[in-house]
Design a protein around this motif. Structure first.
Motif, PDB file in Angstrom:
ATOM      1  N   THR A 267      -6.352 -14.625   3.702  1.00  0.00           N
ATOM      2  CA  THR A 267      -5.782 -13.597   4.260  1.00  0.00           C
ATOM      3  C   THR A 267      -4.913 -12.088   3.777  1.00  0.00           C
ATOM      4  OG1 THR A 267      -4.953 -15.256   5.868  1.00  0.00           O
ATOM      5  CG2 THR A 267      -3.806 -13.176   6.335  1.00  0.00           C
ATOM      6  N   ALA A 268      -4.425 -12.465   2.523  1.00  0.00           N
ATOM      7  CA  ALA A 268      -3.695 -11.297   1.665  1.00  0.00           C
ATOM      8  C   ALA A 268      -4.810 -10.437   1.218  1.00  0.00           C
ATOM      9  CB  ALA A 268      -2.958 -11.970   0.660  1.00  0.00           C
ATOM     10  N   ILE A 269      -6.094 -11.289   0.795  1.00  0.00           N
ATOM     11  CA  ILE A 269      -6.898 -10.363   0.100  1.00  0.00           C
ATOM     12  C   ILE A 269      -7.763  -9.499   1.286  1.00  0.00           C
ATOM     13  CG2 ILE A 269      -9.498 -10.508  -0.974  1.00  0.00           C
ATOM     14  CD1 ILE A 269      -8.469 -12.985  -2.375  1.00  0.00           C
ATOM     15  N   ASP A 270      -7.761  -9.852   2.346  1.00  0.00           N
ATOM     16  CA  ASP A 270      -8.424  -9.313   3.561  1.00  0.00           C
ATOM     17  C   ASP A 270      -7.748  -7.986   3.943  1.00  0.00           C
ATOM     18  OD1 ASP A 270     -10.614 -11.009   3.641  1.00  0.00           O
ATOM     19  OD2 ASP A 270     -10.142 -11.942   5.464  1.00  0.00           O
ATOM     20  N   ARG A 271      -6.336  -8.393   3.763  1.00  0.00           N
ATOM     21  CA  ARG A 271      -5.204  -7.224   4.016  1.00  0.00           C
ATOM     22  C   ARG A 271      -5.461  -6.067   2.983  1.00  0.00           C
ATOM     23  NH1 ARG A 271      -0.154 -10.006   7.244  1.00  0.00           N
ATOM     24  NH2 ARG A 271      -1.182 -10.807   8.960  1.00  0.00           N
ATOM     25  N   LEU A 272      -5.419  -6.629   1.844  1.00  0.00           N
ATOM     26  CA  LEU A 272      -5.326  -5.788   0.727  1.00  0.00           C
ATOM     27  C   LEU A 272      -6.500  -4.948   0.518  1.00  0.00           C
ATOM     28  CD1 LEU A 272      -3.594  -5.088  -2.202  1.00  0.00           C
ATOM     29  CD2 LEU A 272      -4.840  -6.904  -3.198  1.00  0.00           C
ATOM     30  N   VAL A 273      -7.820  -5.401   0.839  1.00  0.00           N
ATOM     31  CA  VAL A 273      -8.965  -4.820   0.698  1.00  0.00           C
ATOM     32  C   VAL A 273      -9.649  -4.554   1.945  1.00  0.00           C
ATOM     33  CG1 VAL A 273     -11.246  -4.664  -0.472  1.00  0.00           C
ATOM     34  CG2 VAL A 273      -9.165  -5.931  -1.666  1.00  0.00           C
ATOM     35  N   PRO A 274      -9.238  -3.684   2.829  1.00  0.00           N
ATOM     36  CA  PRO A 274      -9.903  -3.225   4.111  1.00  0.00           C
ATOM     37  C   PRO A 274     -11.520  -2.986   3.850  1.00  0.00           C
ATOM     38  CG  PRO A 274      -8.670  -1.433   3.402  1.00  0.00           C
ATOM     39  CD  PRO A 274      -8.266  -2.339   2.357  1.00  0.00           C
ATOM     40  N   VAL A 275     -11.911  -3.515   4.775  1.00  0.00           N
ATOM     41  CA  VAL A 275     -13.543  -3.499   4.594  1.00  0.00           C
ATOM     42  C   VAL A 275     -14.248  -2.945   5.835  1.00  0.00           C
ATOM     43  CG1 VAL A 275     -15.936  -4.559   4.248  1.00  0.00           C
ATOM     44  CG2 VAL A 275     -13.870  -5.125   2.601  1.00  0.00           C
ATOM     45  N   PRO A 276     -15.068  -1.989   6.188  1.00  0.00           N
ATOM     46  CA  PRO A 276     -15.748  -1.711   7.403  1.00  0.00           C
ATOM     47  C   PRO A 276     -16.374  -2.691   7.683  1.00  0.00           C
ATOM     48  CG  PRO A 276     -16.524  -0.423   5.730  1.00  0.00           C
ATOM     49  CD  PRO A 276     -15.468  -1.006   5.170  1.00  0.00           C
ATOM     50  N   SER A 277     -16.832  -2.976   9.010  1.00  0.00           N
ATOM     51  CA  SER A 277     -17.773  -3.988   9.724  1.00  0.00           C
ATOM     52  C   SER A 277     -18.963  -3.630   9.875  1.00  0.00           C
ATOM     53  CB  SER A 277     -17.019  -4.563  10.995  1.00  0.00           C
ATOM     54  OG  SER A 277     -17.371  -3.672  11.872  1.00  0.00           O
ATOM     55  N   GLU A 342     -21.831   1.787   1.519  1.00  0.00           N
ATOM     56  CA  GLU A 342     -21.545   1.493   0.350  1.00  0.00           C
ATOM     57  C   GLU A 342     -20.027   1.052   0.247  1.00  0.00           C
ATOM     58  OE1 GLU A 342     -21.879   5.380  -1.116  1.00  0.00           O
ATOM     59  OE2 GLU A 342     -24.052   5.032  -1.504  1.00  0.00           O
ATOM     60  N   ALA A 343     -19.123   1.441   1.127  1.00  0.00           N
ATOM     61  CA  ALA A 343     -17.850   0.727   1.058  1.00  0.00           C
ATOM     62  C   ALA A 343     -17.870  -0.677   1.864  1.00  0.00           C
ATOM     63  CB  ALA A 343     -17.039   1.773   2.445  1.00  0.00           C
ATOM     64  N   PHE A 344     -18.799  -0.992   2.530  1.00  0.00           N
ATOM     65  CA  PHE A 344     -18.944  -2.449   2.976  1.00  0.00           C
ATOM     66  C   PHE A 344     -19.195  -3.304   1.757  1.00  0.00           C
ATOM     67  CE2 PHE A 344     -21.531  -5.581   5.383  1.00  0.00           C
ATOM     68  CZ  PHE A 344     -20.615  -6.369   5.730  1.00  0.00           C
ATOM     69  N   THR A 345     -20.431  -3.009   1.189  1.00  0.00           N
ATOM     70  CA  THR A 345     -20.520  -3.508  -0.124  1.00  0.00           C
ATOM     71  C   THR A 345     -19.642  -3.610  -1.108  1.00  0.00           C
ATOM     72  OG1 THR A 345     -22.969  -2.805   0.259  1.00  0.00           O
ATOM     73  CG2 THR A 345     -22.427  -3.664  -2.023  1.00  0.00           C
ATOM     74  N   ARG A 348     -16.539  -6.005  -0.017  1.00  0.00           N
ATOM     75  CA  ARG A 348     -17.150  -7.322  -0.137  1.00  0.00           C
ATOM     76  C   ARG A 348     -16.943  -7.854  -1.468  1.00  0.00           C
ATOM     77  NH1 ARG A 348     -22.389  -8.602   3.070  1.00  0.00           N
ATOM     78  NH2 ARG A 348     -22.979  -6.414   2.293  1.00  0.00           N
ATOM     79  N   LEU A 349     -17.663  -6.842  -2.555  1.00  0.00           N
ATOM     80  CA  LEU A 349     -17.426  -7.428  -3.894  1.00  0.00           C
ATOM     81  C   LEU A 349     -16.010  -7.206  -4.354  1.00  0.00           C
ATOM     82  CD1 LEU A 349     -20.396  -5.166  -5.379  1.00  0.00           C
ATOM     83  CD2 LEU A 349     -20.194  -7.615  -5.642  1.00  0.00           C
ATOM     84  N   GLU A 350     -15.057  -6.367  -4.024  1.00  0.00           N
ATOM     85  CA  GLU A 350     -13.833  -6.482  -4.528  1.00  0.00           C
ATOM     86  C   GLU A 350     -13.240  -7.735  -3.948  1.00  0.00           C
ATOM     87  OE1 GLU A 350     -10.348  -5.365  -6.276  1.00  0.00           O
ATOM     88  OE2 GLU A 350     -12.381  -4.746  -6.547  1.00  0.00           O
ATOM     89  N   ARG A 351     -13.403  -8.031  -2.636  1.00  0.00           N
ATOM     90  CA  ARG A 351     -12.625  -9.265  -2.182  1.00  0.00           C
ATOM     91  C   ARG A 351     -13.246 -10.569  -2.916  1.00  0.00           C
ATOM     92  NH1 ARG A 351     -12.972  -8.573   4.662  1.00  0.00           N
ATOM     93  NH2 ARG A 351     -11.383  -7.266   4.655  1.00  0.00           N
TER      94      ARG A 351
END
Length: 428
Positions: A267-277, A342-345, A348-351
């Motif tokens: 949950t914390a990682i998802d909030r810290l690193v927003p990713v487009p769907s 590119e932001a999506f990829t 996901r890598l950062e998460r």
């Protein structure tokens, strides 16, 4: 001079404890449960992998026949590019049966055309809702989350049960070195759990042709995991409390490491690193493609030529519809969605990178991620497959663009030079 312990003392302790284990039905039941669950997980994984490979074998053959039939019926390059489908896929590795990983929630097969690619990559079924909720019961799940519970049940009352039976002080007095007694007792129980878990894995790996280094690495990871939980259980078992209190404490620790920390961390990682769907990417690409029908053709061709200046001399569109214009605005649709993709990829890598750091302090997650990495079913393997799909689609464009923009004569014999997708993972 201090005398060394007699060499036979450890062996004597092992023989004594082994003799006690032979008569301990609860330990044998625990080992049998582990053996059955490991066999079930391995066999279910093998069945899933065989099903995927059989399906791919049928689809590869059907795809080749269907594409050749379709291409032979076309009269121009544009129609061939529009109607020709190409199967791309990532076959399961020789160890995927043990850790299916991201193959349950990310696409590992597409049929792509020369149309805008991003929509084809991100348009997929949602998957099985039950698997999305709880995950698949595979060997990685068993090893990471179930085996610790078995070890907790077997080891929590090593000393408490002896104290409750009134034998503890006598055992300590006659053991010579009490620490050796408890280590041998815990080691034999944990060693049985390890053996019962690895035996089905090794058998399944041998049947499936898994590389020996991969199996050895998996066994080493599992051994470290079992050793960690054995040490934790043995340390808490020395606590001067009842068996029930020790059991409750160990289960609470398991809940913390297996459930609370991973969920809170995700949950914390998802909030810290927003990713487009993926839906955002799909919508952006489709809007760009649909809007192109109403835009001046020159606007589309200018956006296309900006990225592909080599076709500037062939960019004029003189008729209401030309295939080069149609595929140009498909390309522009991908260009409009490129930043989101590119932001999506990258997101996901950062998460995944942050999740890897979190796993360092969460042994169950660390083991599961390590086994998925060995099986090439982790996020990086999924992204590598996406990269191969994009590279293949780029090769398709390079094959068709010269023929479309130069208005070359249609020659079906040239389809022999058409690029073919090459899968990344090894198959049997």
């Amino acid at each position: 001079m201090k005398e060394n312990p007699r060499p036979g003392r450890l062996g004597s302790a092992v023989r004594r404890e082994a003799g006690l284990l032979v008569r301990d039905r609860s330990v044998w039941i625990g080992w049998l449960v582990v053996l059955c669950l490991a066999a079930l997980a391995a066999s279910a994984g093998l069945a899933e992998v065989r099903q995927q490979k059989a399906m791919l074998a049928r689809l590869v053959e059907a795809d080749q026949a269907d594409r050749m039939a379709v291409l032979k019926s076309q009269k121009d390059w544009g129609s061939a590019a529009y109607h020709g489908f190409h199967l791309t896929f990532e076959p399961p590795s020789d160890f995927a049966f043990a850790a299916m990983g991201r193959r349950d929630d990310t696409a590992w097969m597409h049929r792509v055309r020369m149309l805008a690619l991003e929509g084809q990559i991100h348009e997929r079924d949602a998957g099985h809702p039950a698997l999305a909720l709880v995950g698949r019961f595979d060997f990685a799940f068993l090893a990471a989350f179930v085996l610790p519970l078995v070890l907790i049940v077997m080891l929590h009352d090593l000393r408490a049960s002896e104290r409750a039976a009134g034998r503890h002080d006598l055992l300590v007095a006659t053991a010579g070195k009490p620490a050796t007694l408890w280590r041998v007792r815990a080691g034999l129980r944990a060693g049985g759990v390890f053996a019962c878990a690895t035996a089905p894995l090794l058998v399944a790996g041998a049947m499936h042709g898994t590389a020996a280094p991969t199996l050895l690495a998996a066994c080493a990871l599992l051994l470290l995991h079992v050793l960690f939980w054995t040490i934790v259980c043995a340390c808490l078992a020395a606590w001067q409390q009842s068996g029930e209190a020790i059991l409750a404490s160990l289960v609470a620790l398991w809940m913390l490491l297996a459930v609370v920390v991973p969920v809170a961390g995700r949950t914390a990682i998802d909030r810290l690193v927003p990713v487009p769907s993926g839906a955002d990417i799909l919508l952006t690409q489709r809007e760009a493609v649909n809007d192109a029908w109403d835009l001046p053709k020159q606007a589309t061709m200018d956006a296309f030529i900006e990225r592909h200046p080599q076709w500037a001399d062939y960019a004029a569109v003189d008729r209401p519809f030309e295939w080069k214009w149609y595929f140009a605005f498909q390309q522009v649709g991908d260009q409009k969605a490129q930043a989101l993709s590119e932001a999506f990829t990258a997101g996901r890598l950062e998460r995944d990178r942050l999740a890897g750091w979190l796993a360092v302090i969460v042994p169950p997650i660390l083991l599961e991620r390590s086994l998925q990495s060995l099986a090439r079913t982790d996020l990086r393997a999924a992204l590598a497959y996406e990269a191969r799909v994009r590279a293949f689609h780029a090769e398709l464009r390079q094959f068709y663009y010269p023929r479309l923009f130069r208005n070359e004569r249609f020659d079906p014999a040239q389809f022999e030079a058409m690029p073919r997708f090459t899968a990344g993972a090894a198959t049997d």
